[in-house]
Design an enzyme around this catalytic site. Structure first.
Site, PDB file in Angstrom:
ATOM      1  CD  GLU A 180      -1.217  -6.213   5.215  1.00 12.79           C
ATOM      2  OE1 GLU A 180      -0.878  -6.465   4.050  1.00 12.79           O
ATOM      3  OE2 GLU A 180      -1.638  -5.090   5.581  1.00 12.79           O
ATOM      4  CG  HIS A 230      -3.521  -3.616   3.119  1.00 11.88           C
ATOM      5  ND1 HIS A 230      -2.508  -3.242   3.989  1.00 11.88           N
ATOM      6  CD2 HIS A 230      -4.030  -2.471   2.613  1.00 11.88           C
ATOM      7  CE1 HIS A 230      -2.433  -1.913   4.025  1.00 11.88           C
ATOM      8  NE2 HIS A 230      -3.337  -1.425   3.188  1.00 11.88           N
ATOM      9  CB  CYS A 245      -0.981  -0.044   1.172  1.00 14.47           C
ATOM     10  SG  CYS A 245      -2.368   1.094   0.983  1.00 14.47           S
TER      11      CYS A 245
END
Ligand code: MN
Length: 245
Positions: free
Chosen positions: A211, A209, A106
């Protein structure tokens, strides 16, 4: 020895407080690395942080000061952190110059772009026509828009697919890229969703994102690719010590 991956945290200037979502650390652990959080201790801390890490994970967060890419602030620019900008940019430039593996997420991808001499769209709804919704209000792990991946990219090698659904939590985007970087994925509105530096051992950024999506192998694969690239640095280090004996 497992590769050490330095994670840059968010920074609240008013409180002088760092914070990082645990998901970044968990993703690195899951990928076989050791995560450490890098403190914003000033210029002198940059070289030490760089020397300590086998790889870097630039996390998401604040907007980047447009002065760093030669623009005046747009009225829709969000909060900026000069402390974080300065530290991360210096760290990122070292990583680009010396071939240290780096994954930008990001804001982290945007920072890679700026470190490589690129510019930014400061606010997607205000500065582009017919945009896709990039500030999703769905849960974090939930993919809300599609991307198309360039097949001649490292990103494609990692993801193994031309089309992918991703989550989206950004109002800014990469605009022009410096000569070392290429765009490797786009959303339907043309917004750049991934970049990489082909001449670097591993310098890659994604606008989404991953993660929060490590249950899906393609998204976990990004962290595995970072740790794998970082592991090569560990091997070189180890063989250097052997030669010294
Ligand atoms: Mn997006």
């Amino acid at each position: 020895m497992k590769p050490i991956i330095g994670i840059t945290p968010s920074f609240q200037e008013e409180k002088q407080q760092m914070s990082v979502h645990l998901a970044y650390c968990s993703a690195i652990v899951r990928a076989g690395g050791v995560p450490i959080i890098l403190p914003y201790t000033g210029k002198e801390g940059v070289a030490e942080a760089f020397g300590l890490c086998h790889g870097l994970l630039l996390s998401g967060g604040e907007d980047i000061d447009p002065a760093l890419f030669g623009e005046e602030p747009h009225p829709k620019l969000g909060g900026v952190s000069p402390t974080r900008d300065a530290f991360e940019l210096a760290l990122c430039r070292l990583a680009l110059a010396y071939g240290l593996p780096v994954l930008g997420v990001c804001r982290g991808m945007q920072l890679l772009g700026v470190a490589g001499g690129g510019t930014m769209i400061q606010d997607i709804p205000a500065q582009t026509g017919n945009p896709v919704k990039h500030s999703q209000q769905a849960p974090r792990p939930y993919a809300t828009h599609g991307i198309e991946v360039r097949t001649d990219s490292r990103l494609y090698e990692i993801l193994g697919t031309e089309r992918l659904r991703v989550n989206s939590f950004h109002h800014q985007a990469v605009d022009e890229l410096g000569e070392r970087f290429v765009s490797t994925a786009c959303a339907a509105d043309g917004i750049i969703e991934a970049i990489e530096c082909p001449a670097h051992p591993f310098a890659l950024g994604v606008q989404w994102h991953p993660e929060f999506m490590t249950e899906t192998p393609a998204h976990l694969g990004l962290f595995e690719a970072l740790v794998c690239a970082a592991a090569k640095g560990v091997e070189n280090h180890a063989s250097g010590f052997e030669q010294a004996d």
